[in-house]
Every structure is written in structure tokens, then in C-alpha cells.
Scaffold this active site. Structure first.
Site, PDB file in Angstrom:
ATOM      1  N   SER A 163      22.727  45.302  37.517  1.00  0.00           N
ATOM      2  CA  SER A 163      23.863  45.273  36.594  1.00  0.00           C
ATOM      3  C   SER A 163      23.655  46.298  35.495  1.00  0.00           C
ATOM      4  CB  SER A 163      23.995  43.883  35.964  1.00  0.00           C
ATOM      5  OG  SER A 163      22.957  43.716  35.022  1.00  0.00           O
ATOM      6  N   LYS A 164      24.690  46.438  34.677  1.00  0.00           N
ATOM      7  CA  LYS A 164      24.608  47.405  33.581  1.00  0.00           C
ATOM      8  C   LYS A 164      23.439  47.071  32.660  1.00  0.00           C
ATOM      9  CE  LYS A 164      29.425  48.452  33.529  1.00  0.00           C
ATOM     10  NZ  LYS A 164      30.627  47.868  33.011  1.00  0.00           N
TER      11      LYS A 164
END
Ligand code: GLU
Length: 498
Positions: free
Chosen positions: A268-269
Site C-alpha cells: 500500500s501507499k
């Protein structure tokens, strides 16, 4: 009961056969929703579909799935296009270029979905949803209270009215066991509880993804649907739809998730996952990023780690994609990127790094810059590192005391000792003809006469001439900088020890 068939054609065959036994070339697609920028995980799925098509001499198609308009993000399509172009994932049909089965943007195909929805409704295989959101919620709450899964089909109306397009349309599901083959995941099946009466057309006239991607894949003659793991649980519903629509299903391949660096959850970011465009901006060679993405969960069964795009096309095999998630390790990308840069011809590299030179290089000649590039090529991992590695070749940098105080060995020396050492070095360096070999001879002599370790003595000279704790081979660096500049910088450093 309608029998349902999955195409059993082998991926390794360049030609596959559809139900009419006519020859069809391999056709794969990437079908992103324009809901944000492209990241590693999504683009890896596109890459696997592209490699599959390219290997078979087939067609790779870019289709935009924009039926969930509320989630659409401005600029997302441009980002998708730029990311794919940077990586060299080219499409032969689809967005911007068109083709025989367009339009390739779903919001421009609403009339097609409406027709197919009407067909199902007219055959009694779909019906308008009669319930309000409140009623639906009360059914759900009831199921929760009774601790059983909520299934819409338990509330299917007995005599639904004709669908007039103003209400959501639901598929009348066929609850049975569904079995299928997935090129990556193997033979799979799910029981009747995995299918339900899901919405195929929304009340606003837009289809759902679950419905329209099947129509599009069929009309666009897609032979292999290669997509990410999040869709695998919906496979029984999709199979139910293929059955209802009386169309053959393509070959399926599910690409497992890319996991964060800890290997536990989807990347994920928060794990620092960058947009693909950021790698472009930082100057990662696209073939290195392609190599990295392709080998996230795939290998060719040998120890080979570095692949050119052509080798990937030749060797890629969906059957060798691992079933578990692959860990995203940015250090491996850096390593691969450096390796691809080292393999480049210098002229090729020179052309690619054009925009990345420090500002002070703007006046320098091509031949000087090329010499600099030859020296730093071994250590360059992405082009945006170029200014920090090469600035001192183009401009005098102020003396940085921290370089000595933070140097593992040199910090143990007194100023007096450093001054003497550097002074002795300067005197010795006044002698040679300014060529790499001659300079190296002098440096070797200096090691003999001073009794210092190269890491200390060369480290000191290196800091003086480059204001950098590491640089390419010292003799080469001195040779390229020139005698005057080198000695002047040594004097500059000496004045700091005064
Ligand atoms: N529009 C879907 C997505 O962006 C594509 C799924 C598929 O490839 O079928 O995730």
C-alpha cells in the site's frame, strides 16, 4: 441444465480455438478503472497480460472501465497511458488507437450493455429489484440476527414486473457448484452459496463491472483474462453469467497480490509504494522496472535474475507465476536498475540521462560529460542520482568539515596529521604527467612512503577534490578533473586545516 465450458487451450500455444473451432489469435487486455494513479501491483498484472500476448504474437488491448463514475479521478487515464508508455507496454488496440471492437471506454458502450441486459430480462433470467434500500437493510439485519449469510435470492420476488430500465436489474442466479481452471491457481470450485442474485444494471443506466466486463471480453474476443486476486472470489458469479448469456468463457489467470516489504499484507501507499510515474521521474530505466515487476513472483526456473524485455517475452510463462503473494523489495529494484545501467552502451546511457545532469553541467562539452558518465556508470542506480554523483566534476563545492568528522577512519586523525598527509600528497602529485596510470603510480608510492592505508590516504584526497566521501577510481577522477583544478581543491582543503 446448460452445460458450461471453459476454454482449455494451452497458453503456450500461439493459436487457440474458440467454440466454433475457428482459429483465433491470443488476445489479452488490461482494463483499469480510472480511479487513481498506476502502482506496481496493477501494472504487474498488465505486464503479465502484455507478455502473454506478445509471446504468442497476439494482441494486447487497453480498455477503460469507467462505469463507477463516482470513483473516477481526474487525470487518471493520462496517468495510465503515460505509465504504460514509459514501461514500453504497448497496446495494439484500444484507448486512443481504436480497433475493430470499439469503443474501448465502457461509458461509451452503455447501449451495448442495455441490449444484453434486455436479453436476459426477456428470457426471465434477470428481474428488476423491487426493494428499497431500507427493505434490503432489514433483510440483512434479519440474516445477521439469525447468524446466517444474507442471500438476495432468498427474497427473489415471485412475479417480477417487466424491466423498464428505471430500476436496478438483478441476475436470477443459478445456485449450484461451479468449477473452473485458473492458469495460475489451478483447479478451483465453489459451492452454491458463492452465487447470488447480483445487480447487473444499476438504476442510473450504468452496468456493474461484474456484468459489463464479461460482455466486453466476449465482444472484444479476449482469449485470456489475466487479472488480480481481488476478483477470484467473484468467479462463481461470473461463471453463472457466462452460462446465462450462453457464451464461452476465456482462459482465466489470477495474479496474486504484491505484498508490502514485511510480506504480510498487500502493498500500500503506506509501505512507500510509488506511482509508476515516480520511477520515470527518478530515471529508472524502464526495462529495469519491467524486469523487477515480471520477477515479482515469477522466475524461469533458473537462477537468472536479469532479463531484457525480449528475454521476458520469450521466457514468460503464466504457469510459473507463484500462487502466493510476492514481496515488494525496493532494494532489489535498485540493484536491478544498477545492473541494467551497467549493461548499457555508453552512448545509449548518455542519451537517456540528458535531463538529469546538474545545472552546472550545462556549459560542459558532450565529450567531457561522456567521460564523467563513463566514470560514474558503475555506481549509478537511477538517473536522478547523477547530480549528487557528478556535481564536483562541474563546479567547486565548498569544503564540508563533516566529511572528515564522519569518516570512519579519518575522524581519528588530528588536524595536524591530516594537514601533513595532504601536504605530502600535494607535493607528490605535482610531479606526474597527468594521465591515469602515472597518477596511479604516484598514489601507490604515497602509500609506501606514508605507510597509510589506501582507505585513509585516498579517502582524504578524494574528499579534498570532490567534497564527496566516495567517488569513482581516484586516479581516473583526478585525471579527468585536470591537474590545476585538483591541486587548487587540495589547497582549498588545506586552508581548512590551518
Ligand atoms: N476494472 C477492473 C480494475 O481496475 C479490472 C478488472 C479486470 O481486469 O477484469 O480492477
Amino acid at each position: 441444465m446448460t452445460t458450461y465450458r471453459v476454454n482449455t487451450q494451452k497458453l503456450s500455444d500461439p493459436i487457440c480455438y474458440n467454440n466454433l473451432m475457428t482459429e483465433t489469435k491470443v488476445r489479452t487486455r488490461f482494463a483499469p478503472s480510472p480511479t487513481g494513479a498506476l502502482h506496481a501491483g496493477t501494472v504487474r498484472t498488465a505486464l503479465f497480460a502484455w507478455l502473454t500476448a506478445r509471446q504468442a504474437g497476439g494482441t494486447f488491448i487497453l480498455r477503460i472501465e469507467d462505469t463507477d463514475q463516482a470513483r473516477e479521478v481526474d487525470g487518471a487515464i493520462e496517468n495510465i497511458v503515460e505509465s504504460l508508455r514509459y514501461l514500453g507496454i504497448d497496446w495494439q488496440e484500444g484507448l486512443e488507437i481504436g480497433g475493430d471492437y470499439g469503443p474501448y471506454i465502457q461509458s461509451q458502450r452503455l447501449h451495448i450493455y442495455k441490449e444484453w441486459a434486455d436479453k436476459l430480462a426477456n428470457k426471465g433470467l434477470a428481474y428488476p429489484d423491487p426493494y428499497t434500500p431500507e427493505e434490503l437493510e432489514s433483510f440483512r439485519a434479519q440474516a445477521r440476527n439469525e447468524k446466517r449469510p444474507f442471500l438476495f435470492r432468498h427474497h427473489r420476488p415471485d412475479n417480477p414486473p417487466k424491466w423498464d430500465g428505471t430500476k436496478a436489474l438483478r441476475l436470477k442466479s443459478n445456485p449450484r457448484e461451479y468449477s473452473w481452471h485458473d492458469e495460475v491457481m489451478g483447479d478451483l470450485s465453489a459451492g452454491p452459496d458463492a452465487v447470488d442474485d447480483f445487480i447487473i444494471m444499476k438504476a442510473d443506466g450504468f452496468p456493474t463491472y461484474n456484468f459489463c466486463h464479461i460482455i466486453d471480453d466476449y465482444l472484444m474476443k479476449i482469449t485470456h483474462v489475466i487479472r488480480s486476486q481481488e476478483f477470484i472470489s467473484s468467479m462463481p458469479r461470473f461463471l453463472n453469467l457466462y452460462e446465462a448469456l450462453e457464451i464461452d468463457a476465456p482462459v482465466f489467470a489470477t495474479v496474486p497480490n504484491v505484498l508490502g516489504p514485511d510480506g504480510n499484507k498487500k502493498l500500500s501507499k503506506r509501505d512507500g509504494a510509488k506511482q509508476i510515474i515516480e520511477y520515470k521521474n527518478e530515471g529508472y530505466p524502464p526495462e529495469a522496472l519491467m524486469n523487477f515487476l515480471a520477477t515479482l513472483g515469477w522466475n524461469d526456473g533458473t537462477e537468472q535474475e536479469i532479463f531484457s524485455p525480449k528475454e521476458l517475452i520469450d521466457k514468460f510463462d503464466l504457469k510459473r507465476v507463484q500462487r502466493s503473494g510476492a514481496r515488494f523489495d525496493e532494494r532489489r529494484l535498485l540493484w536491478l536498475s544498477g545492473a541494467h545501467i551497467r549493461n548499457m552502451e555508453i552512448d545509449d546511457l548518455y542519451n537517456r540521462v540528458e535531463e538529469f545532469w546538474p545545472e552546472s553541467a550545462s556549459e560542459a562539452s558532450d565529450s567531457y560529460k561522456k567521460e564523467v558518465l563513463i566514470l560514474v556508470k558503475e555506481r549509478l542506480k537511477f538517473y536522478a542520482e547523477l547530480p549528487s554523483l557528478t556535481k564536483f566534476f562541474f563546479e567547486d563545492l565548498p569544503v564540508d568539515d563533516n566529511l572528515i568528522s564522519e569518516h570512519k577512519q579519518l575522524k581519528k586523525y588530528s588536524k595536524e596529521q591530516l594537514k601533513t598527509l595532504l601536504q605530502v600528497s600535494r607535493t607528490a602529485l605535482e610531479k606526474p604527467k597527468w594521465e591515469p596510470q602515472e597518477i596511479q603510480d604516484v598514489l601507490n608510492e604515497l602509500i609506501e612512503t606514508t605507510g597509510e592505508k589506501p582507505v585513509c590516504l585516498f579517502g582524504l584526497i578524494r574528499i579534498a577534490i570532490s567534497q564527496n566521501p566516495s567517488s569513482p577510481a581516484l586516479n581516473d577522477t583526478l585525471a579527468l578533473l585536470g591537474k590545476d583544478k585538483s591541486l587548487r581543491r587540495i589547497d582549498e582543503q588545506l586552508s581548512e586545516f590551518a
